[in-house]
Design a protein around this motif. Structure first.
Motif, PDB file in Angstrom:
ATOM      1  N   GLY A 157     -18.420 -10.138  -3.663  1.00 23.94           N
ATOM      2  CA  GLY A 157     -17.168 -10.653  -3.124  1.00 23.94           C
ATOM      3  C   GLY A 157     -16.615 -11.732  -4.039  1.00 23.94           C
ATOM      4  N   SER A 158     -15.288 -11.769  -4.162  1.00 26.57           N
ATOM      5  CA  SER A 158     -14.669 -12.748  -5.056  1.00 26.57           C
ATOM      6  C   SER A 158     -14.927 -14.177  -4.600  1.00 26.57           C
ATOM      7  CB  SER A 158     -13.157 -12.496  -5.146  1.00 26.57           C
ATOM      8  OG  SER A 158     -12.558 -12.597  -3.857  1.00 26.57           O
ATOM      9  N   ASP A 159     -15.092 -14.366  -3.276  1.00 21.68           N
ATOM     10  CA  ASP A 159     -15.339 -15.710  -2.772  1.00 21.68           C
ATOM     11  C   ASP A 159     -16.666 -16.264  -3.294  1.00 21.68           C
ATOM     12  OD1 ASP A 159     -16.579 -13.737  -1.310  1.00 21.68           O
ATOM     13  OD2 ASP A 159     -16.358 -14.736   0.624  1.00 21.68           O
ATOM     14  N   GLY A 204     -19.162 -20.151  -7.006  1.00 29.22           N
ATOM     15  CA  GLY A 204     -20.056 -20.486  -8.104  1.00 29.22           C
ATOM     16  C   GLY A 204     -19.337 -21.195  -9.233  1.00 29.22           C
ATOM     17  N   LEU A 205     -18.142 -20.716  -9.563  1.00 29.60           N
ATOM     18  CA  LEU A 205     -17.362 -21.354 -10.624  1.00 29.60           C
ATOM     19  C   LEU A 205     -16.926 -22.767 -10.231  1.00 29.60           C
ATOM     20  CD1 LEU A 205     -15.196 -18.283 -11.693  1.00 29.60           C
ATOM     21  CD2 LEU A 205     -17.010 -19.367 -13.043  1.00 29.60           C
ATOM     22  N   ASP A 206     -16.577 -22.952  -8.961  1.00 29.80           N
ATOM     23  CA  ASP A 206     -16.231 -24.299  -8.473  1.00 29.80           C
ATOM     24  C   ASP A 206     -17.418 -25.241  -8.620  1.00 29.80           C
ATOM     25  OD1 ASP A 206     -13.647 -23.631  -7.787  1.00 29.80           O
ATOM     26  OD2 ASP A 206     -14.129 -23.176  -5.699  1.00 29.80           O
ATOM     27  N   LEU A 207     -18.602 -24.758  -8.246  1.00 29.84           N
ATOM     28  CA  LEU A 207     -19.803 -25.589  -8.352  1.00 29.84           C
ATOM     29  C   LEU A 207     -20.091 -25.949  -9.804  1.00 29.84           C
ATOM     30  CD1 LEU A 207     -22.057 -23.688  -5.777  1.00 29.84           C
ATOM     31  CD2 LEU A 207     -21.201 -26.025  -5.523  1.00 29.84           C
ATOM     32  N   LEU A 208     -19.910 -24.985 -10.709  1.00 28.42           N
ATOM     33  CA  LEU A 208     -20.127 -25.247 -12.135  1.00 28.42           C
ATOM     34  C   LEU A 208     -19.118 -26.258 -12.654  1.00 28.42           C
ATOM     35  CD1 LEU A 208     -21.684 -24.467 -14.735  1.00 28.42           C
ATOM     36  CD2 LEU A 208     -19.964 -22.677 -15.097  1.00 28.42           C
ATOM     37  N   SER A 260     -10.856 -14.566 -16.212  1.00 24.61           N
ATOM     38  CA  SER A 260      -9.417 -14.296 -16.082  1.00 24.61           C
ATOM     39  C   SER A 260      -9.093 -13.791 -14.688  1.00 24.61           C
ATOM     40  CB  SER A 260      -8.980 -13.273 -17.133  1.00 24.61           C
ATOM     41  OG  SER A 260      -9.148 -13.798 -18.437  1.00 24.61           O
ATOM     42  N   LEU A 261      -9.934 -12.890 -14.168  1.00 23.28           N
ATOM     43  CA  LEU A 261      -9.719 -12.376 -12.819  1.00 23.28           C
ATOM     44  C   LEU A 261      -9.821 -13.488 -11.786  1.00 23.28           C
ATOM     45  CD1 LEU A 261     -11.741  -9.025 -13.007  1.00 23.28           C
ATOM     46  CD2 LEU A 261      -9.259  -9.268 -12.844  1.00 23.28           C
TER      47      LEU A 261
END
Length: 212
Positions: free
Chosen positions: A61-63, A68-72, A96-97
């Motif tokens: 899921g994209s969420d 994960g990217l927010d946490l990084l 990009s997505l």
């Protein structure tokens, strides 16, 4: 002869009665276990501020990936490992997505292509975590998937500290799951898979102990 026939019938009756009792008891415990499982799914994120060596995201899921990217981005981990990615997908495409700048995060994101189930996620992540020399990770997946994910990850890497970080998909009505057939079916499926994973891990541990 008649006495032997009656004794045989009595033994058969007692055997059937005992078998029925065991079956009914097992079914009752299975149903009780399901209600426990459904009501004990995580409904909040604990240890939000705990920084870990790695962040591991299980695809689905994209969420999950965006979390994960927010946490990084927030410095909650040194690197992000995304397990179970489709062959051919690259980091730049994924960023990009997710509407992220590849220049800012590309160096710290690693994709895993080998896993096709939760056990595979755990094995693939274990290999990467060992290669990096890490001792802790934050595990990101859907709340309904978290119990089985933790079971598999802790079995695969018992010496690694794992912090669960559930996400809550909008389509899963976790709070009132019994009112929503789709959510109930999903949670029931996860419960069955959780039990099967427990039995398999237990059998593997028993076999390992006997061999050792």
């Amino acid at each position: 002869m008649t006495s032997l026939f009656h004794r045989s019938n009595r033994r058969t009756f007692l055997t059937l009665k005992a078998g029925s009792f065991i079956a009914v008891t097992a079914l009752f415990l299975w149903i009780l276990g399901f209600f426990w499982f459904a009501t004990s799914l995580p409904d909040e994120i604990t240890d939000k501020s705990q920084v870990t060596d790695a962040i591991v995201v299980l695809t689905g899921g994209s969420d999950r990936i965006n979390t994960g990217l927010d946490l990084l981005s927030d410095g909650q981990g040194k690197k992000l490992f995304i397990s179970g990615v489709y062959q051919g997908v690259e980091v730049q495409e994924l960023l990009s997505l997710s509407k992220r700048s590849p220049q800012n995060l590309e160096c710290c994101v690693k994709l895993g292509y080998q896993a096709d189930d939760t056990r595979g996620n755990a094995q693939e992540s274990m290999t990467w975590v060992k290669e990096q020399g890490y001792s802790s990770l934050r595990l990101v997946t859907a709340s309904y998937h978290m119990p089985r994910s933790l079971l598999e990850f802790r079995h695969a890497m018992p010496n690694i500290t794992i912090y669960p970080h559930p996400v809550f998909p909008e389509h899963v009505k976790q709070k009132d799951w019994w009112l929503w057939p789709g959510s109930m079916t999903l949670i029931l499926s996860e419960y069955v898979k959780f039990l099967l994973a427990q039995v398999r891990n237990w059998a593997e541990d028993m076999q390992a102990n006997l061999i050792g």
